[in-house]
Design a protein around this motif. Structure first.
Motif, short mmCIF file in Angstrom:
data_model
loop_
_atom_site.label_atom_id
_atom_site.label_comp_id
_atom_site.label_asym_id
_atom_site.label_seq_id
_atom_site.Cartn_x
_atom_site.Cartn_y
_atom_site.Cartn_z
N GLY A 102 -37.98 -66.75 -43.85
CA GLY A 102 -38.76 -65.83 -44.66
C GLY A 102 -39.96 -65.25 -43.95
O GLY A 102 -40.96 -64.91 -44.57
N ILE A 103 -39.86 -65.10 -42.62
CA ILE A 103 -40.98 -64.58 -41.83
C ILE A 103 -40.78 -63.08 -41.62
O ILE A 103 -39.76 -62.66 -41.06
CB ILE A 103 -41.05 -65.27 -40.46
N PRO A 104 -41.72 -62.24 -42.05
CA PRO A 104 -41.55 -60.79 -41.88
C PRO A 104 -41.87 -60.33 -40.46
O PRO A 104 -42.88 -59.70 -40.20
CB PRO A 104 -42.54 -60.20 -42.90
N SER A 105 -41.02 -60.71 -39.52
CA SER A 105 -41.19 -60.28 -38.13
C SER A 105 -40.56 -58.90 -37.96
O SER A 105 -40.05 -58.31 -38.90
CB SER A 105 -40.56 -61.29 -37.18
N SER A 106 -40.57 -58.42 -36.75
CA SER A 106 -40.12 -57.05 -36.50
C SER A 106 -38.70 -57.01 -35.93
O SER A 106 -38.46 -57.46 -34.81
CB SER A 106 -41.08 -56.37 -35.51
N SER A 107 -37.77 -56.43 -36.68
CA SER A 107 -36.42 -56.20 -36.18
C SER A 107 -36.45 -55.21 -35.02
O SER A 107 -35.66 -55.30 -34.08
CB SER A 107 -35.52 -55.67 -37.29
N SER A 108 -37.38 -54.26 -35.10
CA SER A 108 -37.49 -53.25 -34.05
C SER A 108 -37.82 -53.88 -32.71
O SER A 108 -37.16 -53.62 -31.69
CB SER A 108 -38.60 -52.25 -34.41
N HIS A 109 -38.83 -54.73 -32.70
CA HIS A 109 -39.23 -55.34 -31.44
C HIS A 109 -38.26 -56.42 -31.00
O HIS A 109 -38.18 -56.73 -29.81
CB HIS A 109 -40.66 -55.85 -31.56
N ALA A 110 -37.51 -56.99 -31.96
CA ALA A 110 -36.44 -57.91 -31.58
C ALA A 110 -35.37 -57.16 -30.78
O ALA A 110 -34.87 -57.66 -29.76
CB ALA A 110 -35.83 -58.55 -32.82
N LEU A 111 -35.02 -55.96 -31.22
CA LEU A 111 -34.02 -55.16 -30.52
C LEU A 111 -34.54 -54.72 -29.15
O LEU A 111 -33.84 -54.81 -28.14
CB LEU A 111 -33.64 -53.95 -31.36
N ILE A 112 -35.79 -54.27 -29.12
CA ILE A 112 -36.38 -53.84 -27.85
C ILE A 112 -36.50 -55.02 -26.89
O ILE A 112 -36.20 -54.91 -25.70
CB ILE A 112 -37.75 -53.18 -28.10
N GLY A 113 -36.93 -56.18 -27.40
CA GLY A 113 -37.03 -57.37 -26.57
C GLY A 113 -35.68 -57.79 -26.02
O GLY A 113 -35.56 -58.13 -24.83
N GLY A 114 -34.66 -57.77 -26.87
CA GLY A 114 -33.32 -58.11 -26.41
C GLY A 114 -32.83 -57.18 -25.32
O GLY A 114 -32.22 -57.61 -24.33
N LEU A 313 -44.63 -63.49 -30.82
CA LEU A 313 -43.47 -64.20 -30.28
C LEU A 313 -42.22 -63.33 -30.21
O LEU A 313 -41.33 -63.61 -29.41
CB LEU A 313 -43.17 -65.43 -31.14
N THR A 314 -42.14 -62.30 -31.04
CA THR A 314 -40.88 -61.56 -31.19
C THR A 314 -40.37 -60.98 -29.88
O THR A 314 -39.21 -61.19 -29.50
CB THR A 314 -41.02 -60.46 -32.25
N LEU A 315 -41.19 -60.22 -29.17
CA LEU A 315 -40.72 -59.58 -27.93
C LEU A 315 -40.28 -60.61 -26.88
O LEU A 315 -39.15 -60.52 -26.39
CB LEU A 315 -41.80 -58.67 -27.37
N PRO A 316 -41.12 -61.58 -26.52
CA PRO A 316 -40.67 -62.52 -25.49
C PRO A 316 -39.51 -63.41 -25.94
O PRO A 316 -38.63 -63.73 -25.13
CB PRO A 316 -41.92 -63.36 -25.20
N ALA A 317 -39.49 -63.82 -27.22
CA ALA A 317 -38.41 -64.70 -27.70
C ALA A 317 -37.07 -63.98 -27.68
O ALA A 317 -36.06 -64.50 -27.17
CB ALA A 317 -38.71 -65.20 -29.11
N SER A 318 -37.02 -62.75 -28.20
CA SER A 318 -35.77 -62.00 -28.20
C SER A 318 -35.38 -61.58 -26.79
O SER A 318 -34.19 -61.50 -26.45
CB SER A 318 -35.87 -60.78 -29.12
N ALA A 319 -36.38 -61.32 -25.91
CA ALA A 319 -36.08 -60.99 -24.52
C ALA A 319 -35.45 -62.17 -23.81
O ALA A 319 -34.49 -62.01 -23.03
CB ALA A 319 -37.36 -60.55 -23.80
N LEU A 320 -35.95 -63.37 -24.08
CA LEU A 320 -35.38 -64.57 -23.47
C LEU A 320 -33.93 -64.77 -23.91
O LEU A 320 -33.04 -65.05 -23.08
CB LEU A 320 -36.21 -65.80 -23.84
#
Length: 334
Positions: A102-114, A313-320
């Protein structure tokens, strides 16, 4: 292991799954305030948000072009058939984790990080468009929440000033109706920015596979991504609705109108500039701004700390995850 056409189909399908999870994860951005203030029922809010997300997704392609060619250098990653799939795996994994909690993180930055992680896995940091990342990702990452906070604060302050001599009950009654407009504007702007991100990633895949000659979004890509986003929105993300609508600040209709109006203005402006901003970051910051206009103690700043941690955390976590996914998929492919 796979024929190229089969892999491309798989990438498109996974991209649409991401778009679906994006809609489910981020529908709270459009409906949290209107639901929490009891202006409409959750069922009506979700249905309306889905329809407006669909319409907004078809209104432009500037953000799609940024995702397709402004984050990684297409000519450098040309021929890396698993890169886009790895990027999507990283984004979906982070989306699922934050959706579950239930954490409102960013799907956008998850995609960019990935995408960044997968590109680095393919060819190192030379694959990245540093100017595009700084100008279209990192700066908006910082500026859009600040703009949202300021806009929410100023709009709410202006409403207080205009309505100072009007009875509170009459003010809330008026804004219960006006909030329908602000929620609709918010849902449309969400579709305008968020659905385009998947359009861009699919177009990049088509370019890598040699199916298109430039980062121009085909009509069928627009329609498929818009429909996937709308269907995801229809599913809803009620845990995030609860966080956005109740835990940050106790909202009334006037507060919901101010927050949604402020967020819609920021997101629409960013979309016209081709900046893939986070709708989650923006609406959250707007709610903080609206709450702060009353008094700083009205806002639960402990929740703010949790949200900021998730954003960082979103960008580095999804990038990893994207980096690891690239090497796993590359090993399977070879």
């Amino acid at each position: 292991m796979f024929d190229v056409p089969v892999l491309l189909v798989l990438i498109v399908l996974v991209a649409l799954v991401f778009d679906f999870t994006n809609g489910a994860h981020d529908c709270a951005n459009a409906i949290a305030t209107v639901v929490s203030t009891k202006v409409v029922t959750p069922r009506f809010a979700v249905a309306a948000a889905a329809a407006l997300n669909l319409g907004g997704a078809l209104l432009g392609t500037e953000v799609a072009k940024t995702l397709g060619g402004g984050i990684v250098l297409p000519e450098v990653v040309q021929g890396s058939h698993v890169l886009v799939l790895a990027a999507l795996v990283g984004a979906i994994a982070w989306n699922c984790i934050t959706w579950y909690f239930g954490i409102p993180s960013s799907s956008s930055h998850a995609l960019i990080g990935g995408l960044i992680g997968a590109a680095v896995g393919h060819g190192g940091f030379a694959t990245l468009n540093a100017g595009g990342i700084v100008g279209k990702v990192l700066l908006p990452l910082v500026l859009s929440p600040l703009a949202g906070f300021a806009a929410g604060f100023l709009i709410m302050w202006a409403i207080y000033w205009i309505c100072a001599r009007i009875a509170r009950g009459k003010v809330n009654a008026a804004f219960r109706r006006l909030q329908l407009l602000s929620a609709g504007f918010m849902a449309t702007s969400h579709g305008l920015n968020d659905a385009q991100k998947t359009m861009g990633i699919v177009t990049l895949a088509l370019l890598i596979f040699g199916k298109v000659d430039s980062v121009e979004v085909p009509l069928w890509v627009k329609l498929c991504c818009a429909m996937a986003m709308a269907m995801g929105t229809a599913v809803g993300g009620w845990k995030i609705v609860k966080t956005m609508g109740h835990r940050i600040f106790k909202l009334e209709p006037v507060h919901g109108f101010a927050a949604e109006g402020a967020a819609s203005l920021v997101i629409s402006g960013a979309s016209m500039l081709g900046a893939p901003v986070s709708t989650t970051h923006t609406i959250s910051a707007c709610i903080f701004g609206v709450g702060s206009s009353k008094r700083l103690s009205a806002v639960r700043w402990g929740v703010a700390g949790q949200l900021v941690t998730a954003w960082i955390l979103t960008l580095p976590a999804s990038a990893l995850v994207g980096f690891i996914s690239y090497w796993l998929l590359h090993f399977i492919w070879n």
